[in-house]
Write an enzyme that holds these catalytic residues in place. Structure first.
Site, PDB file in Angstrom:
ATOM      1  N   GLU A  76     -14.186  21.767   1.287  1.00 44.00           N
ATOM      2  CA  GLU A  76     -14.259  20.305   1.510  1.00 44.00           C
ATOM      3  C   GLU A  76     -13.352  19.605   0.484  1.00 44.00           C
ATOM      4  O   GLU A  76     -13.246  20.058  -0.664  1.00 44.00           O
ATOM      5  CB  GLU A  76     -15.713  19.869   1.276  1.00 44.00           C
ATOM      6  CG  GLU A  76     -15.953  18.374   1.279  1.00 44.00           C
ATOM      7  CD  GLU A  76     -17.355  17.990   0.772  1.00 44.00           C
ATOM      8  OE1 GLU A  76     -17.875  18.654  -0.159  1.00 44.00           O
ATOM      9  OE2 GLU A  76     -17.924  17.029   1.322  1.00 44.00           O
ATOM     10  N   ASN A 134     -14.619  11.607   5.424  1.00 47.28           N
ATOM     11  CA  ASN A 134     -14.602  12.938   4.814  1.00 47.28           C
ATOM     12  C   ASN A 134     -14.361  13.896   5.982  1.00 47.28           C
ATOM     13  O   ASN A 134     -15.242  14.101   6.819  1.00 47.28           O
ATOM     14  CB  ASN A 134     -15.942  13.195   4.119  1.00 47.28           C
ATOM     15  CG  ASN A 134     -15.929  14.473   3.301  1.00 47.28           C
ATOM     16  OD1 ASN A 134     -15.119  15.360   3.534  1.00 47.28           O
ATOM     17  ND2 ASN A 134     -16.861  14.568   2.359  1.00 47.28           N
ATOM     18  N   LYS A 186     -17.248  14.120   8.701  1.00 51.43           N
ATOM     19  CA  LYS A 186     -18.568  14.520   8.184  1.00 51.43           C
ATOM     20  C   LYS A 186     -19.677  13.597   8.665  1.00 51.43           C
ATOM     21  O   LYS A 186     -19.591  12.362   8.507  1.00 51.43           O
ATOM     22  CB  LYS A 186     -18.508  14.545   6.652  1.00 51.43           C
ATOM     23  CG  LYS A 186     -19.742  15.119   5.962  1.00 51.43           C
ATOM     24  CD  LYS A 186     -19.473  15.228   4.459  1.00 51.43           C
ATOM     25  CE  LYS A 186     -20.620  15.831   3.686  1.00 51.43           C
ATOM     26  NZ  LYS A 186     -20.290  15.970   2.249  1.00 51.43           N
ATOM     27  N   GLU A 224     -20.809   9.467  -1.988  1.00 52.22           N
ATOM     28  CA  GLU A 224     -20.222   9.652  -0.645  1.00 52.22           C
ATOM     29  C   GLU A 224     -20.607   8.521   0.303  1.00 52.22           C
ATOM     30  O   GLU A 224     -19.832   8.109   1.152  1.00 52.22           O
ATOM     31  CB  GLU A 224     -20.653  10.993  -0.060  1.00 52.22           C
ATOM     32  CG  GLU A 224     -19.974  12.167  -0.725  1.00 52.22           C
ATOM     33  CD  GLU A 224     -20.111  13.431   0.082  1.00 52.22           C
ATOM     34  OE1 GLU A 224     -19.675  13.468   1.240  1.00 52.22           O
ATOM     35  OE2 GLU A 224     -20.690  14.395  -0.472  1.00 52.22           O
TER      36      GLU A 224
HETATM   37  N1  CDT Z   1     -20.397  17.392  -0.986  1.00 45.92           N
HETATM   38  C1  CDT Z   1     -21.691  17.476  -0.629  1.00 45.92           C
HETATM   39  O1  CDT Z   1     -22.057  17.153   0.488  1.00 45.92           O
HETATM   40  N2  CDT Z   1     -22.530  17.922  -1.571  1.00 45.92           N
HETATM   41  C2  CDT Z   1     -23.948  17.952  -1.368  1.00 45.92           C
HETATM   42  C3  CDT Z   1     -24.610  17.669  -2.651  1.00 45.92           C
HETATM   43  C4  CDT Z   1     -25.901  17.029  -2.408  1.00 45.92           C
HETATM   44  S1  CDT Z   1     -26.605  16.421  -3.856  1.00 45.92           S
HETATM   45  C5  CDT Z   1     -26.436  14.752  -3.680  1.00 45.92           C
HETATM   46  C6  CDT Z   1     -24.481  19.261  -0.818  1.00 45.92           C
HETATM   47  O2  CDT Z   1     -25.352  19.203   0.052  1.00 45.92           O
HETATM   48  O3  CDT Z   1     -24.094  20.328  -1.266  1.00 45.92           O
END
Ligand code: CDT
Length: 311
Positions: free
Chosen positions: A47, A110, A127, A146
């Site tokens: 990503e 995203n 996303k 995000e």
């Molecule tokens: N990039 C991404 O989606 N990361 C999330 C972190 C969640 S914590 C707020 C994940 O689910 O891995």
């Protein structure tokens, strides 16, 4: 004829905020070349693979925010990646931040794209599950903004006929939601590609830290098995701008078994020859959806968003 797709799960180590696109693209090209040496057909990058994971910072200057986004794909800095992939005859999945301007309206997504062996973009996914928060939360050691920087998806979860099979894409947090895999499973997905940036530490849930790699494997193995699909999960790993990120890059068979995985937290490939026909034994027995699903009992899944316990 067996339908074998040899896949490289192309993990990246950290990308610094000061790293240029050209520096990152060089690393991606090095992965392509190594994947070619290993006989691969398809390379899966993480990503937001072109920059550091910028949602960790609260920013208000729109020009600064937009500097992390691509306005064209390929653009001048990413064209060499497309050129080299085409020269090598490799397809790839690439996650990046996408800025679109249509009829004077600017949107930020995203995004992940699927590129064929001729360097043509054949699929685009934006996303769906955007995690984190919208406002600055200064109590956190780092942010996860995000919800602030990205617009909601307008793609849903399509699949594409490509590489001799049916492929789908999702991005990071999507992998934690069974609906992600099932919507693609209902379209016959045989391989689901996904990249992620997952901090070891999720500030609101500190007691999960020790389980972050376990949860990563758990959700991807379950998604693979319950839909009779290959799943390729690829990390941006290591300590990025002082924030430790999980690795755990792996290729999972439709049995739910992990068949290849990275060992470290830097730039590294995990490679597997994936037989798409290995999906059939699951899709035609335990997870023969047409025979066994009971959608008349699943209405709440789309009707209700949050849990509502009985009084
Ligand atoms: N990039 C991404 O989606 N990361 C999330 C972190 C969640 S914590 C707020 C994940 O689910 O891995």
């Amino acid at each position: 004829m067996p339908r074998i797709v040899t896949v490289a799960a192309a993990q990246l180590g950290p990308i610094a905020r000061s790293d240029s696109r050209a520096m990152v693209v060089e690393r991606l090209i090095a992965h392509l070349r190594e994947a070619k040496r290993m006989g691969c057909d398809l390379v899966v990058f993480p990503e937001l693979a072109l920059t550091t994971f910028f949602p960790r910072w609260f920013m208000t200057d729109q020009a600064e925010i937009d500097s992390f986004f691509e306005r064209r794909m390929p653009g001048p800095e990413t064209q060499p990646l497309f050129d080299e992939a085409r020269r090598l005859g490799l397809g790839f999945y690439l996650g990046y931040a996408e800025l679109v301007e249509e009829n004077g309206v600017v949107s930020h997504f995203n995004t992940a794209i699927l590129v064929d062996r001729n360097g043509q973009i054949i699929g685009k996914y934006r996303k769906v599950h955007l995690p984190g928060h919208r406002e600055h939360e200064p109590w956190r050691r780092f942010q996860h903004l995000e919800k602030r920087y990205f617009d909601l998806s307008d793609t849903g979860f399509p699949v594409w006929r490509a590489f001799g099979g049916i492929l789908g894409m999702c991005i990071c947090n999507d992998r934690r939601w069974p609906e992600t895999y099932r919507v693609m499973g209902l379209q016959g997905a045989e391989m689901i590609l996904l990249g992620y940036n997952t901090p070891v530490h999720n500030p609101p849930a500190p007691d999960h830290d020790a389980l972050s790699l376990h949860h990563n494997t758990l959700v991807m193995q379950a998604g693979a098995y319950q839909n009779g699909s290959w799943v390729v999960g690829v990390a941006k790993a290591g300590s990025e701008e002082g924030v430790p990120m999980i690795a755990g890059t792996q290729i999972i068979a439709p049995s739910g078994m992990t068949v290849a995985a990275t060992r470290g937290e830097g730039d590294e490939l995990a490679v597997a020859a994936c037989d798409l026909d290995a999906c059939t034994t699951y899709k035609s027995t335990t997870f023969n959806f047409a025979a066994h699903r009971m959608p008349q009992h699943y209405g709440l899944i789309t009707e209700r968003k949050g849990a509502e316990p009985p009084p």
